[in-house]
Design a protein around this motif. Sequence first.
Motif, mmCIF file in Angstrom:
data_model
loop_
_atom_site.group_PDB
_atom_site.id
_atom_site.type_symbol
_atom_site.label_atom_id
_atom_site.label_comp_id
_atom_site.label_asym_id
_atom_site.label_seq_id
_atom_site.Cartn_x
_atom_site.Cartn_y
_atom_site.Cartn_z
ATOM 1 N N ILE A 124 0.862 -1.184 0.000
ATOM 2 C CA ILE A 124 0.000 0.000 0.000
ATOM 3 C C ILE A 124 0.898 1.232 0.000
ATOM 4 C CG2 ILE A 124 -1.773 1.279 1.251
ATOM 5 C CD1 ILE A 124 -2.621 -1.376 2.512
ATOM 6 N N PRO A 125 0.758 2.116 -0.971
ATOM 7 C CA PRO A 125 1.624 3.312 -1.012
ATOM 8 C C PRO A 125 1.466 4.152 0.247
ATOM 9 C CG PRO A 125 0.405 3.038 -3.066
ATOM 10 C CD PRO A 125 -0.176 2.067 -2.098
ATOM 11 N N GLU A 126 2.567 4.675 0.733
ATOM 12 C CA GLU A 126 2.527 5.512 1.935
ATOM 13 C C GLU A 126 1.674 6.754 1.720
ATOM 14 O OE1 GLU A 126 3.659 5.167 5.073
ATOM 15 O OE2 GLU A 126 4.091 3.107 4.498
ATOM 16 N N ILE A 132 -6.795 6.662 3.524
ATOM 17 C CA ILE A 132 -7.439 5.473 4.100
ATOM 18 C C ILE A 132 -7.989 5.784 5.483
ATOM 19 C CG2 ILE A 132 -6.977 3.153 4.985
ATOM 20 C CD1 ILE A 132 -4.988 2.802 2.678
ATOM 21 N N LYS A 133 -7.193 6.461 6.289
ATOM 22 C CA LYS A 133 -7.615 6.782 7.662
ATOM 23 C C LYS A 133 -8.789 7.759 7.668
ATOM 24 C CE LYS A 133 -3.079 5.978 9.773
ATOM 25 N NZ LYS A 133 -1.929 6.580 10.502
ATOM 26 N N GLN A 134 -8.730 8.751 6.796
ATOM 27 C CA GLN A 134 -9.784 9.766 6.781
ATOM 28 C C GLN A 134 -11.111 9.192 6.285
ATOM 29 O OE1 GLN A 134 -8.883 12.607 8.148
ATOM 30 N NE2 GLN A 134 -10.971 13.386 8.077
ATOM 31 N N THR A 135 -11.070 8.386 5.235
ATOM 32 C CA THR A 135 -12.322 7.832 4.703
ATOM 33 C C THR A 135 -12.908 6.775 5.634
ATOM 34 O OG1 THR A 135 -10.985 6.329 3.331
ATOM 35 C CG2 THR A 135 -11.848 8.304 2.289
ATOM 36 N N PHE A 136 -12.074 6.170 6.464
ATOM 37 C CA PHE A 136 -12.606 5.234 7.462
ATOM 38 C C PHE A 136 -13.484 5.979 8.465
ATOM 39 C CE2 PHE A 136 -11.959 3.247 11.716
ATOM 40 C CZ PHE A 136 -12.772 2.152 11.512
ATOM 41 N N MET A 469 -4.864 -5.611 5.187
ATOM 42 C CA MET A 469 -4.297 -6.417 6.266
ATOM 43 C C MET A 469 -2.779 -6.485 6.236
ATOM 44 S SD MET A 469 -6.928 -9.633 6.550
ATOM 45 C CE MET A 469 -8.590 -9.422 7.208
ATOM 46 N N SER A 470 -2.176 -6.327 5.074
ATOM 47 C CA SER A 470 -0.719 -6.448 4.997
ATOM 48 C C SER A 470 -0.018 -5.288 5.686
ATOM 49 C CB SER A 470 -0.272 -6.525 3.541
ATOM 50 O OG SER A 470 -0.612 -5.338 2.856
ATOM 51 N N ASN A 471 -0.704 -4.154 5.821
ATOM 52 C CA ASN A 471 -0.127 -3.004 6.531
ATOM 53 C C ASN A 471 -0.586 -3.072 7.981
ATOM 54 O OD1 ASN A 471 0.430 -0.372 7.613
ATOM 55 N ND2 ASN A 471 0.635 0.357 5.516
ATOM 56 N N LEU A 472 0.283 -3.570 8.835
ATOM 57 C CA LEU A 472 -0.101 -3.864 10.220
ATOM 58 C C LEU A 472 -0.386 -2.609 11.032
ATOM 59 C CD1 LEU A 472 2.469 -6.717 10.820
ATOM 60 C CD2 LEU A 472 0.038 -6.925 10.304
ATOM 61 N N SER A 473 0.075 -1.455 10.566
ATOM 62 C CA SER A 473 -0.217 -0.220 11.288
ATOM 63 C C SER A 473 -1.691 0.176 11.151
ATOM 64 C CB SER A 473 0.675 0.919 10.784
ATOM 65 O OG SER A 473 0.350 1.249 9.434
ATOM 66 N N LEU A 474 -2.389 -0.466 10.210
ATOM 67 C CA LEU A 474 -3.803 -0.149 9.970
ATOM 68 C C LEU A 474 -4.738 -1.173 10.614
ATOM 69 C CD1 LEU A 474 -3.566 0.782 6.164
ATOM 70 C CD2 LEU A 474 -3.591 2.349 8.114
ATOM 71 N N TRP A 475 -4.265 -1.931 11.602
ATOM 72 C CA TRP A 475 -5.074 -3.033 12.139
ATOM 73 C C TRP A 475 -6.380 -2.532 12.764
ATOM 74 C CZ3 TRP A 475 -6.752 -3.598 17.099
ATOM 75 C CH2 TRP A 475 -6.107 -2.877 18.103
ATOM 76 N N GLU A 476 -6.346 -1.364 13.382
ATOM 77 C CA GLU A 476 -7.570 -0.849 14.000
ATOM 78 C C GLU A 476 -8.614 -0.498 12.940
ATOM 79 O OE1 GLU A 476 -6.778 1.617 17.840
ATOM 80 O OE2 GLU A 476 -5.027 1.886 16.543
#
Length: 726
Positions: A124-126, A132-136, A469-476
């Motif tokens: 996932i591009p940085e 991703i966080k904002q649209t969540f 899921m591959s980006n573990l910093s996004l687990w929440e």
Amino acid sequence: MSTGIPLIQPSNTALNLNATAAKRSIFSAPTVDLNPTHGMVHDMDRDQNDEEYVAILHLDPSPIKKGVSADSWVKTNRTLRSTFRPTTNEIAVYVAGRKAAEEFPTKQKSSVEDNTIFLCQAAIPESRIPFIKQTFKVFLDVASKDPYKAGGTSDYKHHLERYNKTIEEHLAHLYMESKTNDTLEIEQETILMESFSAVWQLAEAVFLTSDRKRPIALMFNEWLATHDATQDPELGKTLLADSSKLTHPDFWSYIRRCLLRGMIESVIFILEQTLNEEEDEQVARALEELVRVLSDIPSSEKSFPLGEFHTRHMKWKEECKKFTHSKHVKHLGKGAKEVMKVLSCEVEEIIDVSDRWEEAVSGTFLFVHPDCERENIGQILETCLPPFLESTDVTLLDRIKIAILQMDDIKTVRLCGEFHPWLVAHLSTVLQQYGYLDMSAVDLQDIATQGWDSKIHDFFVIGYAQSLMSNLSLWEIVAGYLLRCGHTGRSTLSEWICHVPLNSSENAHKVLKFCEENDLKDSLRSINRVMAVEEEKRGDYAQAIQHFIVSKDLDRVAKVVDNLVLGYLERGQFDLDDTLASIESLDTSSSHVQFLRSYAGFHRDYKNGKLAKAGEVLVKLLANGTAPKKYWIVLLLDALPLLENKQQVIFDSSDTFVLMQSLEELVGSQYKSEYLQLLPQSSSGSTSTVEEKESQLDVLRLSLTRNLARSFVHPPHRPDEDVLMA
């Protein structure tokens, strides 16, 4: 996967998995696009044609040998297939047969490349993480709203508009970033976000608008003017600055494209500028008439009595046709013929001068059917689209837009699912809330299966969550999406969250708290077990015991306690003060923990000189069965210093009988040899012989016998006895 198949990891240059210019996002583009040319309005789902493929491959090493063309390779009954593993964002690409071997006329020899699986990873591009966080956050607000509840429409629309705002803000950031960091990643992200914006706003105009009376023709023209990147704004500036506009080779083609997009005011402005500079009277007269005709076009935005707008537009069409056949046209030059075809207000002529299907649809809306109702869009599309859909230039993104205009919600989400998981997850959620995506009308692979108990959009939301899921910093964020997808989402979450790395105490606390708050009991037990194992390895025994207890793994609790006791036997002293203090604070019914807690109390009292209290604890451990029998010999040996104490008698006769009975129960057991293994080793460090063990038992018996005699002569003084005598 068979062990005989070698795995080849591609080089870093092969991590870019884009296959076509039309699909530039990392997730939407397959490694090889076998057939992107599907596009017929009524033929979206036909089987792949054997002659259609894309010979663009980004794998190094490649399954196609150097010097071999894709065309000749395909003719040997070969194609490429791929499997995507969302939890790691890995794609496995392998060679497969286009037809069954029995159907192919000649037998093909197998090569090393045919038996090789090529693994690629799509990270996932940085630059996309903030989006991703904002649209969540927007998803959480939108998913909890009902657009049809009383008083909820305006609130829902407010949250819905935040999707557009978030996309536009991220696009603005990418535009700024590209000025200083013009990398391939930024370019791809920009194209992806522009695609999101175009699809989302078109879907809003067709499916979600609250103003159903606003002409769809006007909305489509506005949308096209905003999202059409083929019209170069710099060309307009160049033409305005040109002193000989009519002779510029792109003048009339620019005017035509503006007309087809509904940019009437821009056309009038540039024509007026041209008119002011024109010296030829006949040309000026022709331009003046053209400006007059365009200025008279009825606006669909204005309110007219019923039927009057149609009447005015029909009258204006007659003026247009009259102008296109007038003597003025010949003075405008050959290039104006294409503009005259647009002003003929004939569908066939408009299609003929349109470069893309959007132009054809927009021009037909504006000049032929400006009062078209949403329900009749399909008829216009059936007329305008076929000449363009035969072209290989029609992309998946085009097919999505067409499906939206057809108001085919099922086809829209199916195609969005092929394009990108973010788009289909969020768009399907909103569509379902607006009453679209009827379950009974579903004909989607992997969804319309027996036992699917969730809403359709849950299927896509789960797919999007898996892609993160591959980006573990996004687990929440992953967990947040899965939680809102019914039983299937919770089941997926319950399994996946156990694999989130607990690489810090803070992160571990977050994961455990999340599981507790969301009643993920099985996951909570699994995670506690994993944490306990790691804590045991680090020597953090108190925490290990606590987490093993939460995981209900009492066998592992017993094992930790055994390790602590055995460590004591090896060192000869309890030097685990911090561990023991933590263990004493545990609220548990585990018999092993209760034993360790009491045993720790015995050593503390003995160390502090509270010999009577220490002896009392020791007797209780033996009498009430708290201590496992395998440790009885250890407790009896611990009693020796108390039995031999010269200053005072610690054990009374009844206590001594308990000790003696415990000893005889051990030596009389069929497991005597196992119980006596914990006896101290010989002075040489080797295992004690049977004679040495019996000698140690004799010492213990003698000490018990002497203490029994002393207890009759000098009974131990107990503080509670003084209270009773008083």
